[in-house]
Enzyme design. Structure first.
Site, short mmCIF file in Angstrom:
data_model
loop_
_atom_site.label_atom_id
_atom_site.label_comp_id
_atom_site.label_asym_id
_atom_site.label_seq_id
_atom_site.Cartn_x
_atom_site.Cartn_y
_atom_site.Cartn_z
N HIS A 168 8.42 -22.93 -7.68
CA HIS A 168 9.12 -24.17 -7.32
C HIS A 168 10.11 -23.98 -6.17
O HIS A 168 10.70 -24.96 -5.71
CB HIS A 168 9.86 -24.69 -8.55
CG HIS A 168 10.90 -23.71 -9.01
ND1 HIS A 168 10.59 -22.47 -9.54
CD2 HIS A 168 12.24 -23.76 -8.96
CE1 HIS A 168 11.69 -21.82 -9.81
NE2 HIS A 168 12.72 -22.57 -9.47
N ASP B 98 12.89 -21.56 -19.33
CA ASP B 98 13.70 -21.00 -18.25
C ASP B 98 15.10 -20.74 -18.81
O ASP B 98 15.70 -21.64 -19.42
CB ASP B 98 13.75 -22.00 -17.09
CG ASP B 98 13.77 -21.34 -15.74
OD1 ASP B 98 14.63 -20.45 -15.55
OD2 ASP B 98 12.95 -21.70 -14.87
#
Ligand code: TEU
Ligand code: CA
Length: 568
Positions: free
Chosen positions: A331, A97
């Site tokens: 998420h 990420d």
């Protein structure tokens, strides 16, 4: 020519909640290593890891204090190298990420920046003088409150689109861009396989930072709509592409909040000038509250009509021009079986499979969020004490306590439907203590339904959601048409309030995908080629060739015609 990432399926791991290996209640890199064979068995090609870096942990790791250090809760750089090596041995790629719209306020650049107005790092961030003793403009933060925080030391405000501990980097400063590109190249040298790029559509801030539009009764203006797809956005990404991305055979996906189809054609153009693909958000906003002050906080159900219209638009308008991702979950989103399906004992498995089929037969690169392949569901919040996530906690303070526009119980009820915590309860591995997630005390309470819903049970049941996802992944790997076929709704389907039916076709193959979005038994008849084969279904006894005109609750069927065997 098909690129490898156009045929790939990505499995997303939220490390904090995936698998704890040392009993501290927090998932970690060694835990992921233990579970690589599970991800391999599912059949995914790539693992995307949510941030694993050193963090102040105000926003689940999206507040990074050192881009080149591993979060000690998760392990060390050696653990990461071991994970990378073991994943590669299994043929799995690892995507990290990239969070570079902002850093943590504890990052050394910000610690320097706030020291003085002439510090060499001052212009790494966005500082402005007060205007008439107030914030420089009316923008609200995505996590409630103003998007500006006053720093006494130098008498100026700094900009943070998210929490006040997440100051925005100043991408107009070429030194910031160089520092980010150098960091990315450092990770490339460690051998990673790509990046998912956090709020990458918000790098370029509008000239003069004007006030944003303000909804009636809202406390703040909407800066986000002005920041998305800003004037220099594509220039920055093209620079990144030249200096970093073009040197590697990576997978890259931009989290592009506020992206339109037209903008996506630039971010994810097939000419490879920027990124491989985008995450678009329109289908995630269909169940927003009609009251703009409440935004995502709602228990509204999206209609099939809106969902189909949106997904169809993206399928048809990007085709041949740009590449999309396909996702129901991540998420930040509630669990799809609770959101668009039906999480009752009777229909959870059927509806989870139907949603999986609907998404996985489309064009794009599918993302599966941990536990989605088990049909994990939303959880329940009985008081603010149960709420972990900064977005929800801040929203409660702002909407219930300050603005008083909603009652506490009502907002908690909306958290049940929409809070990000729904995605972050620990992964449910077994029906044993703490679902096999940890031998210690889990950092976040488990969803109590792990006694029924868990990986061990799914692996032992040939009819589980897990094996249905496994089959869909296999089909994608085997059938070219899923990657390159034209997408079309069947005739009159655009007005069907209950069933979503589309085809994918290329020169050799044709796929027909039928999805009953309801808990009703319906009558529908479709023109099916006599040689079509039923290749996947969620009822054991679905009709083999000719389509019976009955669709049972949440029934899905996928038919394949191999052309060349028939004249059509
Ligand atoms: O999310 C960006 C984003 O657009 C959020 O506003 C998102 O829509 C929201 O969380 C949904 O309620 C990214 C990350 O995915 C998120 O986890 C981070 O909190 C955020 O950026 C800041 O880094
Ligand atoms: Ca641990």
């Amino acid at each position: 020519m098909t690129k490898w990432w156009q045929k790939a399926v990505v499995y997303q791991v939220y490390p904090r909640s995936f698998q704890d290996s040392n009993g501290d209640g927090i998932g970690d890199l060694q835990g992921i290593i233990q579970r690589l064979p599970y991800i391999k068995k599912l059949g995914a090609d790539v693992i995307w890891l949510n941030p694993i870096y050193q963090t102040s942990n105000v926003d689940g790791g999206y507040d990074i204090s050192d881009y080149q250090m591993i979060n000690p809760d998760f392990g060390t750089l050696d653990d990461f190298k071991e994970l990378l090596q073991k994943a590669h041995q299994l043929g799995l790629k690892i995507m990290l990420d990239l969070v570079v719209n902002h850093t943590s306020s504890e990052h050394k650049w910000f610690i320097e920046s706030r020291k003085s107005k002439d510090n060499p790092y001052r212009d790494f961030y966005i500082w402005r003088d007060p205007v008439a003793g107030h914030e420089p403009n009316n923008w609200g933060s995505f996590f409630s409150g103003p998007a500006w925080t006053f720093d006494k030391k130098t008498g100026q405000y700094y900009l943070h689109l998210f929490a006040k501990e997440q100051p925005d980097l100043n991408w107009a400063n070429p030194k910031v861009r160089q520092a980010v590109f150098d960091m990315m190249n450092w990770w490339a040298a460690q051998g990673i396989d790509g990046f998912r790029m956090d709020v990458i559509s918000m790098l370029s801030k509008p000239e003069g930072l004007p006030d944003g539009p303000k909804a009636a009764g809202a406390l703040y203006g909407d800066g986000g709509s002005l920041v998305a797809n800003g004037k220099h956005e594509h220039q920055y990404l093209r620079e990144m592409n030249q200096q970093v991305l073009s040197h590697y055979n990576w997978i890259t996906v931009g989290e592009t909040a506020g992206v339109t189809v037209e903008e996506a054609k630039k971010y994810a153009n097939l000419d490879g000038s920027e990124l491989n693909m985008v995450f678009q958000f329109e289908h995630m906003g269909l169940d927003n509250n009609p009251d703009p002050r409440l935004g995502k906080w709602s228990d509204k159900k999206a209609s099939l009509h809106d969902l189909r219209a949106n997904l169809t638009k993206w399928q048809q308008q990007l085709a041949g021009k740009a590449w999309n991702s396909l996702y129901w979950n991540n998420h930040d989103q509630p669990r799809v079986v609770s959101r668009f399906g039906n999480d009752s004992a009777k229909y959870r498995v059927l509806s989870a499979k139907m949603l999986a089929a609907m998404l996985h037969c489309m064009q794009g690169t599918p993302y599966i969020y941990q536990g989605e392949e088990l049909g994990m569901t939303n959880t329940h919040f009985s008081s603010l004490n149960d709420v972990v996530d900064v977005e929800a906690r801040n929203a409660y303070h702002e909407l219930v306590e300050e603005a008083k526009i909603i009652s506490g119980p009502k907002l908690l009820h909306y958290f049940d439907a929409k809070s990000r915590d729904n995605a972050r309860t620990p992964m449910q591995w077994t029906n044993q203590s703490n679902a096999g997630f940890t031998k210690g005390k889990p950092w976040m309470p488990l969803n109590p339904n792990y006694l029924q819903i868990n990986a061990a049970a799914a692996l032992a049941d040939q009819n589980s959601i897990f094996y249905f996802y496994q089959k869909l992944i296999k089909l994608r790997h085997e059938l070219e048409v899923i990657t390159d076929g034209d997408f079309k709704l069947v005739e009159n389907n655009e007005n069907d309030p209950e069933v979503f039916t589309y085809t994918r076709s290329n020169q050799q193959q044709k796929l027909l995908v039928i999805c009953n979005f309801t808990d009703l038994t319906l009558k529908r008849s479709y023109q099916i080629d006599p040689t079509a084969k039923l290749i996947l279904q969620n009822y054991a006894d679905a009709a083999q060739t000719a389509v019976s005109d009955q669709l049972r609750p949440y029934e899905t069927r996928i038919y394949l015609t191999e052309k060349g065997t028939v004249n059509d």
